[in-house]
Design a protein around this motif. Structure first.
Motif: not given
Length: 578
Positions: A21, A24, A27, A321, A323, A403-407, A460
């Motif tokens: 949590y 997400c 990030s 990450d 970013d 991590n797996d939240t950014n492209n 993103d």
């Protein structure tokens, strides 16, 4: 130009729901040491004391493999990446003794990776790959004496004359401080020649741990930076003069750092288009040399928050990450936190290009005596992982990015006119209104070799506006509107037009030359003019497909500029006359 889509990966250990949590929401970069679950098991008795590591896809199957140096009776070890799980292989090679750098390089441009190993207590070794992972010891045949112990630590490959063949610089560190470093020129026929003296490389010993090739002044030629041990041996920056000679510009550039210097970490940490240098040190503090773009550097380690003040060895910048900004990991020889010195450090980049030491990224128990490290992507998920060589009896570390939240975008290069690995190339990516840069190096940090695939975090963004590659040959490839979350393989010249006349497709050979050069790639007449570096016209001629030769044999040795023009465009090429 080929595209390879992302493969779904196994993330290893399961995280708690509460952490998922927070990941997400914020990030935030988080790593787990999954060395043993992923098959990276050390099993050595004598350890990897000050030995190097490679996180490089040596079998060209698209998965980053691991190679580690060893000591004593323990051999150099090979861990093949089998779809995200490591399997130890042997390949019929047994290299014992105190090895230092293990580095994969396609020195003969035959599209497979050969192995160069430096050793402190024996001869350096070169193994040629036949393309099927069968290796032949070609050390002597290649021109490296089998009877000359040089006390070598680091090795780095670059192309000093832009002829498409990778040259070699080795860093020698003997206790007497008398053995000098060596520069070997690749002759293009499988052999190397020692040109150290003629090139202007110091004949004195400097207790050099390692060095890196990079183009600090963006003149198209690769320079050399050396990291030297002990305060009396200041670091050295050699500027490439473009004629196979080098000039020591350490003092005038401000790079003559006096330290117990270990690493030469090369990156553009602040994305200003100029390559910077990070140097690890003992408790006196590390150094971050910011490139001012005018031939000088300023040490901003303290101002940026990256002084570290422990006993640092390997260091790597990477976007942990995804970013878009560059974070930093540093290995430390300190394994006892009660000393007050850092046992490791992971610094996260802040919005103002300063750095903050992270205490929530998973490195709480990173309390090993650690030396070399290298970055790669163990599971091809587009997030940077890294390996760290720890001293026995501790196992080495494989810090697996959770991590797996950014492209992201991964870029892999294949040279045609330039060297096959694309070493010495600039990669520029524009996404999210940010320009990001990477520069390809072969042998970096402290005795490390990073993946040949560069990862760009794009936050993103779902589309990359453009990817631009500037090769050592001068060729530029530009690809626009690239989709996120894929690996992009770029072949040199693949974006150039083949039907229309395109000046950037033109090449000059041989270069360097003894006088006669041929202009390749013409499909219509052009006007050719050659100028010396004082701007004086020394040659002028109309070239055609049937007469594309230029004769400079009556001119003095040195650097010249070739200007080619047609009715709509022009290009300038550098020519080195030997």
């Amino acid at each position: 130009m080929l595209f390879f889509q992302k493969r779904k990966s196994f993330k290893g250990l399961i995280l708690s729901c509460s952490f998922l949590y927070s990941l997400c929401v914020f990030s935030q970069a988080f790593f787990q040491n999954n060395a043993i679950p992923l098959g990276f098991v050390n099993n050595t008795s004598s350890g990897n004391n000050l030995g190097g590591v490679s996180f490089f896809d040596y079998d060209n199957d698209g998965w980053d493999d691991i190679t580690i140096a060893c000591k004593g009776s323990d051999p150099v070890r090979f861990f093949r990446n089998n779809g995200g799980q490591l399997v130890e292989e042997f390949y019929g090679i047994t290299i014992t003794g105190h090895s230092k750098q293990v580095i994969w390089v396609d020195y003969d441009n035959d599209n497979d990776n050969d192995l160069f190993v430096t050793r402190l207590d024996g001869n350096n070794l070169l193994y040629q790959n036949d393309g099927n992972l069968n290796f032949t010891n070609v050390t002597v045949a290649a021109g490296f004496s089998n009877f000359n112990i040089l006390y070598t630590y680091g090795a780095t490959f670059g192309d000093i004359d832009n002829d498409g063949d990778l040259d070699l610089f080795i860093s020698n560190k003997d206790v007497s401080g008398t053995v000098p470093n060596k520069l070997y020129r690749n002759n293009g026929d499988g052999t190397f020649s020692d040109i150290s003296f003629a090139a202007g490389i110091s004949l004195s010993g400097h207790l050099t741990f390692c060095a890196s090739f990079f183009d600090y002044d963006k003149d198209g030629f690769q320079d050399i930076y050396m990291s030297n041990d002990r305060f009396v041996n200041t670091n050295i920056l050699y500027r490439n003069n473009g004629d196979n000679t080098f000039t020591d510009v350490s003092v005038t550039s401000g790079t003559n750092i006096a330290a117990n210097a270990m690493s030469t970490t090369i990156d553009d940490f602040n994305y200003d288009g100029w390559l910077d240098i990070y140097i690890t040190n003992t408790a006196e503090g590390n150094h971050l040399l910011k490139n001012n773009g005018d031939g000088t550097f300023d040490d901003i380690a303290i101002a940026s928050g990256l002084s570290f003040n422990s006993i640092g060895w390997g260091a790597n910048f990477f976007d942990a990450d995804n970013d878009t900004d560059m974070d930093l990991y540093i290995s430390s020889m300190v394994d006892n936190p009660s000393t007050g010195l850092l046992t490791t450090a992971f610094y996260e980049c802040q919005d103002n290009q300063t750095y903050m030491l992270s205490t929530t990224s998973g490195f709480d128990n990173d309390e090993f005596k650690s030396f070399s490290n290298a970055i790669g992507d163990i599971d091809n998920d587009g997030f940077q992982d890294f390996i760290v060589a720890n001293q026995a009896p501790d196992n080495h570390s494989l810090w697996h990015n959770q991590n797996d939240t950014n492209n992201w975008l991964k870029v892999k290069l294949e040279g045609v006119q330039s060297n096959k690995n694309g070493i010495g190339s600039w990669i520029e990516v524009f996404a999210n209104n940010i320009v990001m840069y990477r520069y390809t190096v072969c042998g970096e940090g402290f005795l490390g070799q990073n993946s040949a695939t560069e990862i760009f975090g794009i936050a993103d963004a779902t589309t990359i506006d453009y990817v631009k590659v500037t090769w050592l040959s001068g060729v530029e490839d530009v690809i626009t509107n690239v989709s996120a979350n894929q690996t992009l393989l770029i072949e040199e010249g693949s974006t150039l037009s083949t039907s229309d006349f395109n000046m950037t497709a033109i090449s000059v050979s041989p270069n360097p030359t003894h006088g006669m050069v041929r202009i390749n790639g013409l499909n219509q007449p052009v006007e050719a003019k050659v100028f010396d570096y004082l701007g004086r016209l020394v040659f002028s001629k109309s070239l055609s497909l049937n007469d594309a030769l230029i004769d400079l044999s009556n001119n003095s040795k040195g650097m010249y500029l070739l200007q080619l023009k047609d009715e709509t465009s022009e290009v300038t090429k550098k020519i080195v006359l030997n």
